[in-house]
Every structure is written in structure tokens, then in C-alpha cells.
Design a protein around this motif. Structure first.
Motif, PDB file in Angstrom:
ATOM      1  N   TYR A  49      -7.400   3.274  -2.169  1.00  0.00           N
ATOM      2  CA  TYR A  49      -8.679   2.570  -2.027  1.00  0.00           C
ATOM      3  C   TYR A  49      -8.507   1.102  -2.391  1.00  0.00           C
ATOM      4  CZ  TYR A  49     -10.467   7.337  -2.293  1.00  0.00           C
ATOM      5  OH  TYR A  49     -10.705   8.663  -2.071  1.00  0.00           O
ATOM      6  N   ALA A  50      -9.317   0.247  -1.782  1.00  0.00           N
ATOM      7  CA  ALA A  50      -9.449  -1.145  -2.212  1.00  0.00           C
ATOM      8  C   ALA A  50     -10.708  -1.191  -3.064  1.00  0.00           C
ATOM      9  CB  ALA A  50      -9.573  -2.079  -1.015  1.00  0.00           C
ATOM     10  N   TYR A  53      -3.061   4.149   7.820  1.00  0.00           N
ATOM     11  CA  TYR A  53      -3.829   3.011   7.340  1.00  0.00           C
ATOM     12  C   TYR A  53      -5.208   3.061   8.003  1.00  0.00           C
ATOM     13  CZ  TYR A  53       0.704   1.445   5.704  1.00  0.00           C
ATOM     14  OH  TYR A  53       1.914   1.364   5.066  1.00  0.00           O
ATOM     15  N   GLY A 108      -6.801  -3.624   3.059  1.00  0.00           N
ATOM     16  CA  GLY A 108      -6.979  -3.619   1.608  1.00  0.00           C
ATOM     17  C   GLY A 108      -7.286  -5.018   1.127  1.00  0.00           C
ATOM     18  N   ILE A 137      -8.702   2.958   2.159  1.00  0.00           N
ATOM     19  CA  ILE A 137      -7.882   2.175   3.085  1.00  0.00           C
ATOM     20  C   ILE A 137      -6.675   2.924   3.638  1.00  0.00           C
ATOM     21  CG2 ILE A 137      -8.616  -0.016   2.101  1.00  0.00           C
ATOM     22  CD1 ILE A 137      -5.702  -0.153   0.881  1.00  0.00           C
ATOM     23  N   LEU A 139      -5.954  -2.571  -5.505  1.00  0.00           N
ATOM     24  CA  LEU A 139      -5.718  -1.247  -4.933  1.00  0.00           C
ATOM     25  C   LEU A 139      -5.706  -0.182  -6.023  1.00  0.00           C
ATOM     26  CD1 LEU A 139      -2.915  -1.972  -2.316  1.00  0.00           C
ATOM     27  CD2 LEU A 139      -5.400  -2.165  -2.076  1.00  0.00           C
ATOM     28  N   THR A 163       0.837  -1.203   0.000  1.00  0.00           N
ATOM     29  CA  THR A 163       0.000   0.000   0.000  1.00  0.00           C
ATOM     30  C   THR A 163       0.866   1.245   0.000  1.00  0.00           C
ATOM     31  OG1 THR A 163      -1.694  -1.215   1.237  1.00  0.00           O
ATOM     32  CG2 THR A 163      -1.864   1.196   1.228  1.00  0.00           C
TER      33      THR A 163
END
Length: 142
Positions: free
Chosen positions: A110-111, A81, A85, A132, A89, A52
Motif C-alpha cells: 500500500y501507499a 502493480y 506508489g 498499489i 510504502l 515496491t
């Protein structure tokens, strides 16, 4: 500078499968397909925090590169965070400040499901994807 070629030729981002999909005028977007190798959990696909972070850093740098037309090494990045996720992503980045020595960029990660982006919405008007992480990166511009 050919921005698309620059990011396609970045070995670590390529290893993770990061794709910078938009990069112009201080804004960038990118995506990453979640795979078992990028998950911290063997029971369910959940993005490792480093994955991420790398997506946020890469897309944040791309937003700034679109303005300064040269590579921008990361000086510092802070990330919060917000949620796990659990899908592919997607990141959006916008330059907050572009100075002669440093630039500052805000990034949202974002997820998502089925390759959709958070800016798209479902028929019921609800946004697609789960926010996320949010990050702020500082990059060397001069």
C-alpha cells in the motif's frame, strides 16, 4: 535466530530504508519511507517498481522466517502493480503454505500518508492508503 537483528542487518533492505515492523506466526508487516532516490519520477515522488518489489520480497520472506527460524532464499516472486506508489510504502504478508522444501507467501503493498497503516481507518470508516501491488512469493525453506 534473532529475526529483528537478521532483517536490520540485511544490507540491501537497509540501503532502501525497509523496516520490518512486525514478524510473528506467519505474518509480517514492513514499511519504507519514500525519498527522491527511490522514485522513478523527478517531478513527483513515485515508487520505482523495483523498490515496491523489494519491499514485498523482504516482508514476504520475514513472514516465512517467523515460522521456520532460518533465512529463506527467494525462489520465485510474481507481482501485479495496481497503482502508482505516491506515498510511503507499507506491506503486509501472510504465509499461505509452509512446507519442508518451499513456502508460499501472499503480500499486499500500500501507499500510505503520514505513517498510517491500511488497517487503520479514518473517522468516516474509509480505509487509509492505496493498494498499489499484490504479490506471491515462493521461498526455499529446507
Amino acid at each position: 535466530m534473532d529475526i529483528e537483528a537478521f532483517f536490520e542487518g540485511m544490507p540491501f533492505a537497509s540501503l532502501l530504508g525497509i523496516d520490518v515492523t512486525e514478524c510473528a506466526d506467519g505474518h509480517a508487516e514492513g514499511r519504507l519511507e519514500m525519498t527522491e532516490e527511490l522514485s522513478w519520477n523527478e517531478e513527483e515522488l513515485m515508487a520505482h517498481g523495483g523498490v515496491t518489489f523489494t519491499l514485498a520480497d523482504t516482508v514476504g520472506g520475514a513472514a516465512l522466517v517467523s515460522l521456520v527460524d532460518q533465512p529463506v532464499p527467494t525462489i520465485d516472486m510474481r507481482i501485479d502493480y495496481l497503482s502508482a506508489g505516491t506515498g510511503d510504502l507499507y506491506a503486509e504478508a501472510d504465509v499461505v503454505r509452509c512446507g519442508n522444501d518451499v513456502g508460499v507467501v501472499d503480500v499486499d503493498v500500500y501507499a500510505t500518508e503520514d505513517g498510517e497503516t491500511p488497517s487503520e481507518s479514518r473517522e468516516d470508516g474509509e480505509a487509509v492508503g492505496t493498494h498499489i501491488a499484490d504479490a506471491r512469493g515462493v521461498y526455499k525453506t529446507g
